[in-house]
Scaffold this motif. Structure first.
Motif, PDB file in Angstrom:
ATOM      1  N   LYS A 142       0.845  -1.190   0.000  1.00 28.26           N
ATOM      2  CA  LYS A 142       0.000   0.000   0.000  1.00 28.26           C
ATOM      3  C   LYS A 142       0.884   1.245   0.000  1.00 28.26           C
ATOM      4  O   LYS A 142       2.093   1.169   0.231  1.00 28.26           O
ATOM      5  CB  LYS A 142      -0.948  -0.026   1.193  1.00 28.26           C
ATOM      6  CG  LYS A 142      -1.880  -1.244   1.167  1.00 28.26           C
ATOM      7  CD  LYS A 142      -2.884  -1.231   2.288  1.00 28.26           C
ATOM      8  CE  LYS A 142      -3.718  -2.521   2.312  1.00 28.26           C
ATOM      9  NZ  LYS A 142      -4.499  -2.708   1.082  1.00 28.26           N
ATOM     10  N   CYS A 143       0.266   2.399  -0.294  1.00 27.10           N
ATOM     11  CA  CYS A 143       1.027   3.626  -0.506  1.00 27.10           C
ATOM     12  C   CYS A 143       0.776   4.656   0.588  1.00 27.10           C
ATOM     13  O   CYS A 143      -0.297   4.697   1.202  1.00 27.10           O
ATOM     14  CB  CYS A 143       0.669   4.223  -1.863  1.00 27.10           C
ATOM     15  SG  CYS A 143       1.354   3.303  -3.270  1.00 27.10           S
ATOM     16  N   ILE A 144       1.772   5.510   0.809  1.00 26.52           N
ATOM     17  CA  ILE A 144       1.628   6.619   1.757  1.00 26.52           C
ATOM     18  C   ILE A 144       0.595   7.592   1.213  1.00 26.52           C
ATOM     19  O   ILE A 144       0.688   8.049   0.073  1.00 26.52           O
ATOM     20  CB  ILE A 144       2.967   7.318   1.992  1.00 26.52           C
ATOM     21  CG1 ILE A 144       3.955   6.352   2.665  1.00 26.52           C
ATOM     22  CG2 ILE A 144       2.775   8.573   2.836  1.00 26.52           C
ATOM     23  CD1 ILE A 144       5.326   6.936   2.944  1.00 26.52           C
ATOM     24  N   ASP A 145      -0.394   7.932   2.040  1.00 26.65           N
ATOM     25  CA  ASP A 145      -1.619   8.599   1.611  1.00 26.65           C
ATOM     26  C   ASP A 145      -1.987   9.688   2.618  1.00 26.65           C
ATOM     27  O   ASP A 145      -1.815   9.514   3.829  1.00 26.65           O
ATOM     28  CB  ASP A 145      -2.734   7.547   1.520  1.00 26.65           C
ATOM     29  CG  ASP A 145      -4.061   8.059   1.015  1.00 26.65           C
ATOM     30  OD1 ASP A 145      -4.443   7.691  -0.105  1.00 26.65           O
ATOM     31  OD2 ASP A 145      -4.728   8.815   1.748  1.00 26.65           O
ATOM     32  N   HIS A 155      -3.195   4.376  -5.713  1.00 25.37           N
ATOM     33  CA  HIS A 155      -3.994   4.910  -6.819  1.00 25.37           C
ATOM     34  C   HIS A 155      -3.229   6.076  -7.429  1.00 25.37           C
ATOM     35  O   HIS A 155      -2.088   6.361  -7.045  1.00 25.37           O
ATOM     36  CB  HIS A 155      -5.381   5.330  -6.336  1.00 25.37           C
ATOM     37  CG  HIS A 155      -5.382   6.267  -5.160  1.00 25.37           C
ATOM     38  ND1 HIS A 155      -4.864   7.546  -5.212  1.00 25.37           N
ATOM     39  CD2 HIS A 155      -5.823   6.108  -3.879  1.00 25.37           C
ATOM     40  CE1 HIS A 155      -5.008   8.138  -4.051  1.00 25.37           C
ATOM     41  NE2 HIS A 155      -5.569   7.288  -3.211  1.00 25.37           N
ATOM     42  N   SER A 156      -3.839   6.754  -8.391  1.00 25.79           N
ATOM     43  CA  SER A 156      -3.123   7.783  -9.148  1.00 25.79           C
ATOM     44  C   SER A 156      -3.428   9.195  -8.682  1.00 25.79           C
ATOM     45  O   SER A 156      -2.970  10.161  -9.292  1.00 25.79           O
ATOM     46  CB  SER A 156      -3.452   7.659 -10.646  1.00 25.79           C
ATOM     47  OG  SER A 156      -4.845   7.817 -10.864  1.00 25.79           O
ATOM     48  N   ASN A 157      -4.189   9.355  -7.612  1.00 25.12           N
ATOM     49  CA  ASN A 157      -4.567  10.691  -7.165  1.00 25.12           C
ATOM     50  C   ASN A 157      -3.388  11.412  -6.508  1.00 25.12           C
ATOM     51  O   ASN A 157      -2.488  10.788  -5.943  1.00 25.12           O
ATOM     52  CB  ASN A 157      -5.735  10.603  -6.181  1.00 25.12           C
ATOM     53  CG  ASN A 157      -6.987  10.045  -6.825  1.00 25.12           C
ATOM     54  OD1 ASN A 157      -7.139  10.108  -8.044  1.00 25.12           O
ATOM     55  ND2 ASN A 157      -7.873   9.466  -6.023  1.00 25.12           N
ATOM     56  N   PRO A 158      -3.376  12.746  -6.590  1.00 29.01           N
ATOM     57  CA  PRO A 158      -2.203  13.500  -6.110  1.00 29.01           C
ATOM     58  C   PRO A 158      -1.963  13.434  -4.604  1.00 29.01           C
ATOM     59  O   PRO A 158      -0.882  13.811  -4.154  1.00 29.01           O
ATOM     60  CB  PRO A 158      -2.488  14.934  -6.565  1.00 29.01           C
ATOM     61  CG  PRO A 158      -3.961  14.996  -6.808  1.00 29.01           C
ATOM     62  CD  PRO A 158      -4.360  13.631  -7.262  1.00 29.01           C
ATOM     63  N   ASN A 159      -2.943  12.970  -3.815  1.00 24.44           N
ATOM     64  CA  ASN A 159      -2.676  12.839  -2.379  1.00 24.44           C
ATOM     65  C   ASN A 159      -1.800  11.630  -2.063  1.00 24.44           C
ATOM     66  O   ASN A 159      -1.437  11.401  -0.909  1.00 24.44           O
ATOM     67  CB  ASN A 159      -3.980  12.772  -1.572  1.00 24.44           C
ATOM     68  CG  ASN A 159      -4.873  11.621  -1.969  1.00 24.44           C
ATOM     69  OD1 ASN A 159      -5.128  11.423  -3.157  1.00 24.44           O
ATOM     70  ND2 ASN A 159      -5.353  10.867  -0.994  1.00 24.44           N
ATOM     71  N   GLN A 160      -1.418  10.866  -3.113  1.00 22.19           N
ATOM     72  CA  GLN A 160      -0.394   9.823  -2.936  1.00 22.19           C
ATOM     73  C   GLN A 160       0.866  10.141  -3.742  1.00 22.19           C
ATOM     74  O   GLN A 160       1.762   9.308  -3.839  1.00 22.19           O
ATOM     75  CB  GLN A 160      -0.934   8.460  -3.355  1.00 22.19           C
ATOM     76  CG  GLN A 160      -1.929   7.862  -2.384  1.00 22.19           C
ATOM     77  CD  GLN A 160      -2.261   6.406  -2.695  1.00 22.19           C
ATOM     78  OE1 GLN A 160      -1.730   5.806  -3.636  1.00 22.19           O
ATOM     79  NE2 GLN A 160      -3.160   5.829  -1.910  1.00 22.19           N
ATOM     80  N   GLN A 161       0.953  11.340  -4.296  1.00 21.79           N
ATOM     81  CA  GLN A 161       2.119  11.728  -5.087  1.00 21.79           C
ATOM     82  C   GLN A 161       3.026  12.620  -4.229  1.00 21.79           C
ATOM     83  O   GLN A 161       2.584  13.634  -3.697  1.00 21.79           O
ATOM     84  CB  GLN A 161       1.687  12.488  -6.340  1.00 21.79           C
ATOM     85  CG  GLN A 161       0.765  11.701  -7.246  1.00 21.79           C
ATOM     86  CD  GLN A 161       1.499  10.659  -8.072  1.00 21.79           C
ATOM     87  OE1 GLN A 161       2.694  10.730  -8.252  1.00 21.79           O
ATOM     88  NE2 GLN A 161       0.764   9.691  -8.592  1.00 21.79           N
TER      89      GLN A 161
END
Length: 476
Positions: free
Chosen positions: A351-354, A372-378
């Motif tokens: 899982k990703c840092i969110d 996912h590809s949303n900017p809150n994980q970028q």
């Protein structure tokens, strides 16, 4: 070609594309990729999961590809224009830049062979220039019509003694070589006036050869925007890899000073199983970054995906199981350099840092969540000092922080307004296989998934650094 002449001929706008002083371009020559895939080769990421090799390259901080073009290739397809267009479109779809490398041959062009295409063998010199012009221009028009705007174009490959022998052999007729180079240059600019043109030599450690060629080009009407070099440090005669890299840097700095042109390493490679592979490549990366006046533009690994004895080549950066090696890890910016925007995926949970709910509020606690590809994980990595970096969230522009001025275990990791404080400074510590820990400069503790949880919304904390997978992350 002197800098003053280049600016007068091409306009100051050209240099704005080079991003002088910014993070260097990192990429790979992947000319063999389509042929390897058609022969059943599969590629895996650091975790051993099969995936598109371009995604794996991006996870190792690469943002560009280099593609060679042969005029009438053996077999009629691989490295021909149709194959190149397919690979270029694939790279562009992956968000990567593209370098086009014209060999002006039906097969390999390098210091030992610069063989004319069979269809060009009987041309007189004027006809050879006309044909080179038309071929270069028409190829680029075909690329343009296919939706490809190259970010760089290379005219000739490893032209240490010219190209299109014997007419363009520099030791026999430097003027002819310079005119052929200028012809290719002009053809590129006719189709893509803003695309920089590279002249590329092998043996970055050999300053005498570089001076001879570029003095000859400058004296005979040759044109170039960027000087490209190949660097294979463990194969440099009469050098250790360390001395080869030092000689390469000295040469690159001399090229910048002598000709006013930016420089690139357009090929680098080491044996995939060399004990010091990562150190060697990382040193070349850092040498490019340290070129005077920020004029080192980038570095491309040559055919990193080649593995398992493919065509006898052993200088790739994947192991015999199709997974990245330490050589590829050298591109992961161990000095904390900015590396663009990426998700940070947990080795333990995948899982990703969110930032939950894409919240904009300072102090919002971070969690792990399905990627996912949303900017809150970028997260964008920004240099600070001493190999540390800040991590800035794409949606909020806020930075990863410790919730309070505490060095205690289990303190929450949050987003907060960016500052210069040590609590927002993180060190990427290599854990092998492309994974790293994020160690805080203030507390000396690492970003951790609380309780090594596999669940969505598990909170992120700081905790004493260890070797557990719940403290290991990969750019994704």
């Amino acid at each position: 070609m002197k800098l003053s002449s280049l600016l007068a001929a091409a306009g100051i706008y050209l240099f704005s594309q080079f991003s002088l002083g910014d993070t260097i371009i990192k990429g790979a020559d992947i000319g063999w990729l389509s042929e390897m895939e058609d022969n059943g080769y599969q590629f895996y990421n650091d975790a051993g999961v099969q995936q598109d090799v371009l995604q794996t390259l991006k996870q190792h901080d690469m943002s560009a590809v280099r593609l060679r073009v042969w005029v009438n290739p053996p077999g009629g397809y691989y490295n021909g224009l149709d194959d190149v267009i397919a690979k270029a479109n694939r790279a562009k779809a992956a968000g990567m830049k593209v370098m086009i490398d014209f060999h002006y041959s039906d097969s390999w062009a390098d210091p030992g062979q610069q063989t004319k295409p069979a269809a060009w063998v009987n041309l007189d010199f004027q006809s050879l220039m006309d044909t080179l012009w038309a071929y270069t221009r028409n190829s680029l028009i075909t690329l343009r019509d296919a939706g490809i705007t190259p970010d760089w174009v290379q005219v000739g490959n490893e032209t240490n003694n010219g190209m299109l022998w014997p007419d363009g052999q520099a030791s026999s007729n430097m003027r002819n070589y310079a005119w052929l180079t200028a012809t290719g240059y002009n053809a590129v600019k006719d189709v893509f006036p803003n695309t920089p043109v590279i002249v590329h030599l092998a043996n970055c450690h050999d300053n005498a050869n570089f001076r001879w060629i570029f003095d000859g080009l400058s004296a005979n009407g040759g044109k170039f925007d960027i000087i490209g070099a190949s660097s294979y440090p463990v194969h440099a005669p009469n050098h250790t890899w360390q001395s080869a890299n030092t000689a390469c840097l000295n040469n690159l700095n001399d090229m910048v000073s002598r000709y006013g042109a930016p420089v690139m390493i357009t090929e680098v490679g080491v044996p995939w199983d060399h004990a010091e592979a990562k150190a060697i490549v990382a040193d070349v990366v850092n040498k490019v970054r340290s070129v005077n006046n920020g004029m080192g533009l980038g570095i491309f690994y040559w055919e990193p995906q080649a593995y398992g004895g493919w065509k006898g080549y052993t200088l790739g950066a994947f192991d015999n199981n199709g997974r990245p090696t330490a050589a590829l890890d050298a591109f992961l910016d161990p000095d904390g350099g900015a590396s663009g925007s990426a998700r940070l995926q947990s080795r333990r949970s995948s899982k990703c840092i969110d930032v939950p709910g894409a919240n904009q509020t300072s102090g919002t606690g971070l969690i792990q969540y399905t990627c996912h590809s949303n900017p809150n994980q970028q997260w964008t990595m920004e240099n600070v000092s001493g190999n540390y970096m800040r991590l800035k969230a794409g949606h909020s522009g806020q930075c990863m922080d410790i919730a309070s001025q505490s060095t205690a275990n289990s303190v929450r990791i949050v987003q907060a307004s960016c500052s210069s404080g040590n609590r927002q400074q993180w060190l990427k510590e290599d854990m092998g296989g492309g994974y790293f820990r994020l160690k805080n400069r203030y507390s000396g503790k690492c970003v951790d998934v609380n309780g090594a949880s596999m669940a969505n919304e598990a909170i992120l904390i700081q905790y004493a650094c260890g070797s557990g997978m719940n403290q290991q992350w990969v750019e994704y």
